[in-house]
Design an enzyme around this catalytic site. Structure first.
Site, PDB file in Angstrom:
ATOM      1  N   CYS A 197       0.848  -1.204   0.000  1.00  0.00           N
ATOM      2  CA  CYS A 197       0.000   0.000   0.000  1.00  0.00           C
ATOM      3  C   CYS A 197       0.882   1.252   0.000  1.00  0.00           C
ATOM      4  O   CYS A 197       1.639   1.461  -0.943  1.00  0.00           O
ATOM      5  CB  CYS A 197      -0.988  -0.053   1.162  1.00  0.00           C
ATOM      6  N   HIS A 253      -3.853  -5.020  -0.243  1.00  0.00           N
ATOM      7  CA  HIS A 253      -3.412  -5.588   1.033  1.00  0.00           C
ATOM      8  C   HIS A 253      -3.437  -7.117   0.946  1.00  0.00           C
ATOM      9  O   HIS A 253      -4.493  -7.724   1.135  1.00  0.00           O
ATOM     10  CB  HIS A 253      -4.312  -5.096   2.169  1.00  0.00           C
ATOM     11  N   GLU A 280      -2.436  -9.177   3.018  1.00  0.00           N
ATOM     12  CA  GLU A 280      -2.797  -9.745   4.323  1.00  0.00           C
ATOM     13  C   GLU A 280      -4.301  -9.688   4.566  1.00  0.00           C
ATOM     14  O   GLU A 280      -4.791 -10.210   5.563  1.00  0.00           O
ATOM     15  CB  GLU A 280      -2.029  -9.004   5.434  1.00  0.00           C
TER      16      GLU A 280
END
Lengths: 251, 211
Positions: free
Chosen positions: B77, B191, B193
């Site tokens: 990001c 993202h 994750e």
């Protein structure tokens, strides 16, 4: 193309998922981490954990719940319910929340929205609005829907955006828990007034309700709780239906 | 050992949880000197580009030295945007300058209800490659093994341009760089994750690159 998001909400009390009808009559729906795991397998796009008691004692239980859910799923996780201070928001983020949802506190101290947006970015700050029809307008209610805030929902959504909110979580109190469908007029009124994503909530009952709120309601995301909890409507089935209806979803 | 760079603004918790789930050993270095011993670096990020000013000269030097010595670097990001020369979000704040280009505000398209910030799940596509290149294969190591047109989770307003370092682009009114790769420097605007199985695959790929 950006897909329309399907969000599962878990109302949590004392570490257990509960769900009421029109903000009342809470009944148990299970272990949050187990439920989150099931949703993940089914293809949910996001999970919201709302602490419906939000007492001081429930704070630590909430942190444990957030942490347990965040270990299970690698999806965006929002936490709300009784977040009234920067410290409470920080505790939620520390436990694993990606976004915090502010409701009563945002109305009482709108500066908190800006403070949190500066600290974590607007994408981490959701302003939740509980709205109810009042004649031809929509009024805002706070304190879990028990108190009239004497504000207009559309006007408050605009202010929340200006103060730094990254998304609006818009709940129709008239429809919440009724399974009569989302309030598309309310949703469109707010979605058309702001440039940030609007999550529609309250009233999901059948597959067609989701299609409606994405088309007629101009929603960016739709949130439901009980219909997913009790597996009346599977997330995977819902997404296949929406895809067939020409609505972009993550399959 | 992966070094997770903390500059105060990013929420490290979710990246830590994903790395833990993948069985990776990681540390959050307190001193820039610790970057030198890591097998790979990750610069996570949410929030404003100006937050990267917390990574002052000692950190920039240490990260730059590690990368020159061959240590892989993954920016997530804002961490990816930082790999570029800078961002219009904070014009006075220099990026690391490992990749050419500047990050700009996405325009969106109000008429088509393409709102900014760009929040949600969107599709990764291979950027238009040289003629004759296969249409649905991602080049490079970071996106290896992904299904075609995977959805990943974005939340951002600024984005890097599509350059020769771009290995996946995403379209939201305009195309921007969703993933970049040059040698052992990697970046993802989304993202991983928070992107379910596709995201975990990308992190797993990065851990293998670092191993």
């Amino acid at each position: 193309m950006l897909t329309k998001r399907i969000i599962a909400c878990m109302d949590v009390r004392d570490g257990q998922v509960v769900k009421g009808v029109r903000f009342q009559q809470l009944r148990h729906a299970g272990d949050p981490a187990a439920l989150a795991r099931r949703y993940n397998v089914e293809g949910i796009d996001e999970v919201v954990v709302l602490d419906v008691t939000a007492t001081l004692e429930s704070r630590q239980a909430l942190a444990r719940t957030i942490s347990a859910v965040a270990r299970e799923i690698f999806l965006p996780l929002t936490v709300g319910g009784g977040i009234r201070s920067e410290d409470a928001a920080a505790a939620a983020v520390e436990a694993g929340a990606d976004k915090v949802s502010l409701n009563t506190a945002a109305l009482r101290t709108p500066e908190l929205v800006t403070t949190l947006a500066r600290r974590y970015g607007s994408q981490a700050v959701i302003v939740a609005i509980d709205a109810k029809r009042q004649g031809d307008r929509f009024g805002v209610f706070v304190r879990s829907g028990t108190s009239d805030a004497a504000r207009d929902a559309v006007e408050w959504a605009r202010e929340a955006e200006a103060r730094g909110a990254g998304e609006i979580l818009l709940t129709s109190m008239d429809r919440d828990g009724t399974r009569a469908g989302f309030d598309c007029e309310l949703t469109a009124a707010v979605a058309d007034a702001v440039n940030i994503p609007v999550i529609a909530s309250g009233g999901a009952g059948g597959l067609e309700h989701f299609a409606e709120v994405f088309t007629r309601g101009h929603a960016d995301a739709a949130l439901a709780a009980s219909i997913f909890h009790y597996a009346d409507t599977g997330v995977a089935d819902l997404k296949r239906y929406l895809n067939a209806e020409g609505i972009p979803v993550r399959l | 050992m992966i070094a997770l760079i903390d500059y105060g603004a990013g929420n490290l918790t979710s990246v830590k949880k994903a790395l833990t789930a993948l069985g990776a050993a990681f540390t959050v270095p307190e001193s820039p000197d610790d970057c030198g011993v890591a097998s790979g670096l990750i610069v996570p990020g949410v929030g404003h580009f100006s937050a990267t000013t917390a990574l002052g000269a000692p950190w920039r030097d240490a990260i730059g030295r590690a990368v020159r010595a061959g240590t892989p670097l993954l920016g997530i990001c804002v961490g990816m945007q930082w790999l570029f020369e800078g961002s219009d979000e904070a014009p006075d704040v220099p990026g690391l300058g490992l990749l050419e280009g500047r990050c700009q505000l996405l325009r969106g398209d109000a008429g088509q209800r393409l709102k900014i910030p760009h929040v949600g799940w969107n599709v990764l596509q291979p950027p238009r490659g040289p003629q004759g290149s296969p249409p649905h294969a991602f080049s490079g190591r970071l996106l290896a093994g992904l299904p075609s047109a995977p959805h990943v989770y974005f939340t951002h307003s600024f984005a890097a341009p599509v350059t020769t370092d771009c290995v996946a682009s995403t379209t939201h009114a305009e195309s921007f760089a969703a993933a970049v790769e040059r040698g052992h420097v990697f970046g993802v605007q989304f993202h991983p994750e928070k992107s379910g199985d596709a995201g975990l695959q990308i992190l797993r790929n990065y851990l293998e690159i670092c191993a």
